[in-house]
Design a protein around this motif. Sequence first.
Motif, PDB file in Angstrom:
ATOM      1  N   THR A 130       0.828  -1.210   0.000  1.00  0.00           N
ATOM      2  CA  THR A 130       0.000   0.000   0.000  1.00  0.00           C
ATOM      3  C   THR A 130       0.858   1.253   0.000  1.00  0.00           C
ATOM      4  OG1 THR A 130      -1.782  -1.148   1.177  1.00  0.00           O
ATOM      5  CG2 THR A 130      -1.798   1.252   1.251  1.00  0.00           C
ATOM      6  N   ASP A 131       1.914   1.235   0.806  1.00  0.00           N
ATOM      7  CA  ASP A 131       2.811   2.399   0.835  1.00  0.00           C
ATOM      8  C   ASP A 131       3.513   2.572  -0.509  1.00  0.00           C
ATOM      9  OD1 ASP A 131       4.115   4.548   2.401  1.00  0.00           O
ATOM     10  OD2 ASP A 131       5.923   3.379   1.995  1.00  0.00           O
ATOM     11  N   ALA A 132       3.899   1.454  -1.159  1.00  0.00           N
ATOM     12  CA  ALA A 132       4.560   1.532  -2.465  1.00  0.00           C
ATOM     13  C   ALA A 132       3.624   2.123  -3.520  1.00  0.00           C
ATOM     14  CB  ALA A 132       5.035   0.148  -2.903  1.00  0.00           C
ATOM     15  N   ILE A 133       2.353   1.688  -3.496  1.00  0.00           N
ATOM     16  CA  ILE A 133       1.384   2.241  -4.446  1.00  0.00           C
ATOM     17  C   ILE A 133       1.124   3.718  -4.145  1.00  0.00           C
ATOM     18  CG2 ILE A 133      -1.031   2.166  -5.176  1.00  0.00           C
ATOM     19  CD1 ILE A 133       0.660   0.059  -6.470  1.00  0.00           C
ATOM     20  N   LEU A 134       1.102   4.065  -2.867  1.00  0.00           N
ATOM     21  CA  LEU A 134       0.934   5.464  -2.474  1.00  0.00           C
ATOM     22  C   LEU A 134       2.034   6.330  -3.084  1.00  0.00           C
ATOM     23  CD1 LEU A 134      -0.513   7.588  -0.625  1.00  0.00           C
ATOM     24  CD2 LEU A 134       1.118   6.944   1.154  1.00  0.00           C
ATOM     25  N   GLN A 135       3.285   5.862  -2.969  1.00  0.00           N
ATOM     26  CA  GLN A 135       4.406   6.613  -3.538  1.00  0.00           C
ATOM     27  C   GLN A 135       4.319   6.653  -5.068  1.00  0.00           C
ATOM     28  OE1 GLN A 135       6.193   8.231  -1.390  1.00  0.00           O
ATOM     29  NE2 GLN A 135       5.198   7.155   0.300  1.00  0.00           N
ATOM     30  N   LYS A 136       3.916   5.542  -5.668  1.00  0.00           N
ATOM     31  CA  LYS A 136       3.796   5.468  -7.124  1.00  0.00           C
ATOM     32  C   LYS A 136       2.735   6.447  -7.631  1.00  0.00           C
ATOM     33  CE  LYS A 136       2.962   2.095 -10.862  1.00  0.00           C
ATOM     34  NZ  LYS A 136       4.297   2.049 -11.451  1.00  0.00           N
ATOM     35  N   ARG A 137       1.594   6.484  -6.943  1.00  0.00           N
ATOM     36  CA  ARG A 137       0.524   7.394  -7.334  1.00  0.00           C
ATOM     37  C   ARG A 137       0.970   8.846  -7.186  1.00  0.00           C
ATOM     38  NH1 ARG A 137      -4.957   5.945  -7.225  1.00  0.00           N
ATOM     39  NH2 ARG A 137      -5.386   7.868  -6.073  1.00  0.00           N
ATOM     40  N   ASN A 138       1.627   9.166  -6.081  1.00  0.00           N
ATOM     41  CA  ASN A 138       2.097  10.539  -5.869  1.00  0.00           C
ATOM     42  C   ASN A 138       3.099  10.953  -6.929  1.00  0.00           C
ATOM     43  OD1 ASN A 138       0.501  10.943  -3.614  1.00  0.00           O
ATOM     44  ND2 ASN A 138       2.080  10.306  -2.170  1.00  0.00           N
ATOM     45  N   LYS A 139       4.031  10.050  -7.242  1.00  0.00           N
ATOM     46  CA  LYS A 139       5.041  10.349  -8.256  1.00  0.00           C
ATOM     47  C   LYS A 139       4.415  10.547  -9.630  1.00  0.00           C
ATOM     48  CE  LYS A 139       9.218   8.468 -10.418  1.00  0.00           C
ATOM     49  NZ  LYS A 139      10.153   7.318 -10.476  1.00  0.00           N
ATOM     50  N   SER A 140       3.352   9.788  -9.912  1.00  0.00           N
ATOM     51  CA  SER A 140       2.713   9.850 -11.219  1.00  0.00           C
ATOM     52  C   SER A 140       1.704  10.977 -11.327  1.00  0.00           C
ATOM     53  CB  SER A 140       2.020   8.515 -11.524  1.00  0.00           C
ATOM     54  OG  SER A 140       2.952   7.458 -11.511  1.00  0.00           O
ATOM     55  N   GLY A 141       1.437  11.667 -10.216  1.00  0.00           N
ATOM     56  CA  GLY A 141       0.527  12.804 -10.263  1.00  0.00           C
ATOM     57  C   GLY A 141      -0.939  12.420 -10.288  1.00  0.00           C
ATOM     58  N   VAL A 142      -1.294  11.262  -9.723  1.00  0.00           N
ATOM     59  CA  VAL A 142      -2.701  10.871  -9.665  1.00  0.00           C
ATOM     60  C   VAL A 142      -3.407  11.785  -8.666  1.00  0.00           C
ATOM     61  CG1 VAL A 142      -4.339   9.022  -9.202  1.00  0.00           C
ATOM     62  CG2 VAL A 142      -2.079   8.482 -10.149  1.00  0.00           C
ATOM     63  N   PRO A 143      -4.497  12.446  -9.061  1.00  0.00           N
ATOM     64  CA  PRO A 143      -5.226  13.303  -8.104  1.00  0.00           C
ATOM     65  C   PRO A 143      -5.672  12.514  -6.886  1.00  0.00           C
ATOM     66  CG  PRO A 143      -5.975  13.706 -10.350  1.00  0.00           C
ATOM     67  CD  PRO A 143      -5.086  12.494 -10.411  1.00  0.00           C
ATOM     68  N   SER A 144      -5.654  13.166  -5.733  1.00  0.00           N
ATOM     69  CA  SER A 144      -5.954  12.486  -4.473  1.00  0.00           C
ATOM     70  C   SER A 144      -7.332  11.832  -4.522  1.00  0.00           C
ATOM     71  CB  SER A 144      -5.904  13.487  -3.326  1.00  0.00           C
ATOM     72  OG  SER A 144      -6.160  12.851  -2.099  1.00  0.00           O
ATOM     73  N   GLY A 145      -7.358  10.526  -4.241  1.00  0.00           N
ATOM     74  CA  GLY A 145      -8.607   9.801  -4.166  1.00  0.00           C
ATOM     75  C   GLY A 145      -9.166   9.308  -5.481  1.00  0.00           C
ATOM     76  N   VAL A 146      -8.515   9.607  -6.592  1.00  0.00           N
ATOM     77  CA  VAL A 146      -8.988   9.127  -7.896  1.00  0.00           C
ATOM     78  C   VAL A 146      -8.522   7.688  -8.090  1.00  0.00           C
ATOM     79  CG1 VAL A 146      -8.784   9.387 -10.401  1.00  0.00           C
ATOM     80  CG2 VAL A 146      -9.113  11.400  -8.960  1.00  0.00           C
ATOM     81  N   LEU A 147      -9.466   6.789  -8.314  1.00  0.00           N
ATOM     82  CA  LEU A 147      -9.140   5.380  -8.543  1.00  0.00           C
ATOM     83  C   LEU A 147      -8.855   5.154 -10.020  1.00  0.00           C
ATOM     84  CD1 LEU A 147     -11.905   3.721  -6.343  1.00  0.00           C
ATOM     85  CD2 LEU A 147      -9.487   3.985  -5.784  1.00  0.00           C
ATOM     86  N   VAL A 148      -7.763   4.490 -10.323  1.00  0.00           N
ATOM     87  CA  VAL A 148      -7.396   4.214 -11.709  1.00  0.00           C
ATOM     88  C   VAL A 148      -7.685   2.759 -12.027  1.00  0.00           C
ATOM     89  CG1 VAL A 148      -5.632   6.013 -11.733  1.00  0.00           C
ATOM     90  CG2 VAL A 148      -4.999   3.673 -11.111  1.00  0.00           C
ATOM     91  N   GLY A 149      -7.941   2.489 -13.295  1.00  0.00           N
ATOM     92  CA  GLY A 149      -8.227   1.123 -13.714  1.00  0.00           C
ATOM     93  C   GLY A 149      -7.001   0.351 -14.132  1.00  0.00           C
ATOM     94  N   GLN A 150      -5.876   1.044 -14.277  1.00  0.00           N
ATOM     95  CA  GLN A 150      -4.631   0.382 -14.680  1.00  0.00           C
ATOM     96  C   GLN A 150      -3.469   0.986 -13.927  1.00  0.00           C
ATOM     97  OE1 GLN A 150      -4.695   1.299 -18.926  1.00  0.00           O
ATOM     98  NE2 GLN A 150      -3.323   3.033 -18.623  1.00  0.00           N
ATOM     99  N   LEU A 151      -2.485   0.155 -13.633  1.00  0.00           N
ATOM    100  CA  LEU A 151      -1.262   0.592 -12.963  1.00  0.00           C
ATOM    101  C   LEU A 151      -0.071   0.190 -13.833  1.00  0.00           C
ATOM    102  CD1 LEU A 151      -2.043  -0.412  -9.282  1.00  0.00           C
ATOM    103  CD2 LEU A 151      -1.762   1.910 -10.150  1.00  0.00           C
ATOM    104  N   PRO A 152       0.379   1.084 -14.730  1.00  0.00           N
ATOM    105  CA  PRO A 152       1.526   0.759 -15.581  1.00  0.00           C
ATOM    106  C   PRO A 152       2.756   0.425 -14.746  1.00  0.00           C
ATOM    107  CG  PRO A 152       0.373   2.684 -16.402  1.00  0.00           C
ATOM    108  CD  PRO A 152      -0.210   2.386 -15.059  1.00  0.00           C
ATOM    109  N   LYS A 153       3.513  -0.551 -15.201  1.00  0.00           N
ATOM    110  CA  LYS A 153       4.715  -0.959 -14.480  1.00  0.00           C
ATOM    111  C   LYS A 153       5.890  -0.028 -14.728  1.00  0.00           C
ATOM    112  CE  LYS A 153       3.782  -5.860 -13.821  1.00  0.00           C
ATOM    113  NZ  LYS A 153       4.300  -7.239 -13.948  1.00  0.00           N
ATOM    114  N   ASP A 154       5.815   0.720 -15.800  1.00  0.00           N
ATOM    115  CA  ASP A 154       6.884   1.667 -16.127  1.00  0.00           C
ATOM    116  C   ASP A 154       7.001   2.707 -15.014  1.00  0.00           C
ATOM    117  OD1 ASP A 154       8.557   3.676 -17.292  1.00  0.00           O
ATOM    118  OD2 ASP A 154       8.017   2.926 -19.280  1.00  0.00           O
ATOM    119  N   SER A 155       8.207   2.831 -14.460  1.00  0.00           N
ATOM    120  CA  SER A 155       8.427   3.776 -13.357  1.00  0.00           C
ATOM    121  C   SER A 155       8.244   5.220 -13.792  1.00  0.00           C
ATOM    122  CB  SER A 155       9.837   3.590 -12.782  1.00  0.00           C
ATOM    123  OG  SER A 155      10.822   3.835 -13.777  1.00  0.00           O
ATOM    124  N   ARG A 156       8.177   5.450 -15.105  1.00  0.00           N
ATOM    125  CA  ARG A 156       8.020   6.817 -15.615  1.00  0.00           C
ATOM    126  C   ARG A 156       6.556   7.191 -15.843  1.00  0.00           C
ATOM    127  NH1 ARG A 156      11.456   6.147 -20.903  1.00  0.00           N
ATOM    128  NH2 ARG A 156      10.138   4.281 -20.911  1.00  0.00           N
TER     129      ARG A 156
END
Length: 458
Positions: free
Chosen positions: A134-160
């Motif tokens: 959960t913490d890893a996804i939290l960091q991934k979402r923050n780095k990717s600029g996902v708006p707070s609380g927006v659920l995405v349907g896909q999580l690309p593996k690319d770190s970029r």
Amino acid sequence: MYLKFYLPLTLSQVQTVLAFILSILSIGWIFFLSAIIRYYTLRRIKRSDSVPVMEAVLPLNLVDVYNILRSKRTKLTVTICLLVLCGLALTNFDGIIVVNTIGFVETCRTAVVKTSAQITTENFQVAVASYAETDAILQKRNKSGVPSGVLVGQLPKDSRWKFDSSFDVDPYPWRSSCSVYASGETNVNLNTSILSDLTYKNGSLEQFLPEVHSQYGFRNGSDGYNFNGNSFKSYVHFNRSNGDTNSTATGSLILMIERFIRGNVSEVGAGVIDRLWTLRVPEENRMPYNRNNLSQSEIVSVPIVVKAYACEVTRVKEGSQGGVNVLGDISVALSTSGDLVGRQYLVAQIKGTDDTILEYTPEYWASYIEVRDTMVAKDSEVSARIYLPCFTVDIIYIILVGTYFILFLVGTAFWLRFKMDDINVPGSVVSWAVLACGDEFDSINTAEFKYINKNTTE
């Protein structure tokens, strides 16, 4: 202001290349001074048939500068020496200049690519003890600029990966949005039994915190939504004075999730609201803490700081591919994602750092859901937006390189001008020594220095 460019190299490699270029072009500084001095000397010789040697010598190091200024200090020699010192300083600090003017930007621009990603599903109810994930996804979402609380349907593996709603949300069946539901502070008569680990399993916050319920309203569903359940948990840091058998809690943190449902979640138009509560007693309020003996609970008057978010998830399409399990177990969600907040709170209490900034935000809630709903996800090829890195060159480096290049061109022009003349004007200490020793350069190897005692009379 800076220039951006891309090269398939590391930052250290780019800095090395640009430092080498700067070092080569820095020769232009000395070349320019040499050419201009020799050209100026040539013109003076033509006008007066002679020129002071010291004013026609270009010093190449600090020793030369020292000897020239000690022997002759005119405006010309002082100016030449200052220019040489400036050039030597810039040359010696090439490495510092490059390190501070050449940078790397990981998120320079974006591009849409085909990449591997995990697609969320609606198959899982819980993801017990998935703190690290959960913490890893939290960091991934923050780095990717996902708006707070927006659920995405896909999580690309690319770190970029960079969030783009047209790829990460729009093709999938659920939409989510979060907003502040309540914020403020109120005084309560707190039953300290709420601080026990056992309490959150048996009871409700309406019972333990009636003042908060009266002002902010627990179980208060929006129009069309019905209350479905809740779960809360307390976090306390306590200490015990020497010789004292009773512990004292330094404030407390209570987190809660409430759930409200509208319609059949398998049908378009259905929705779920998860309300995320953070209730904090400031740490300066000391309270008796009887962890395992509820019979010793006390009532204490303390302030509670309240913050609550409402996160609404609405079905807009049928299907489970890229969907979320909106009816997943909220008690596990709280004990996993909430514990991340709770542990930060306890660490802040122990270290004496600021704990007032900690709250159960939609990002913790969304990150847990993303972990849970990708538990059995298979990798899929999807379109996604990614960040592309680039190197940056500060305007200072560009100006310096440009100046060196211009000086080299100007020096070349003056060098060609005096080369067209029939007088060969020396420009350095060695050149003047060669001239003094004779017409042939090799004669300097056989020239001898003869000492004459000035006190000897003939």
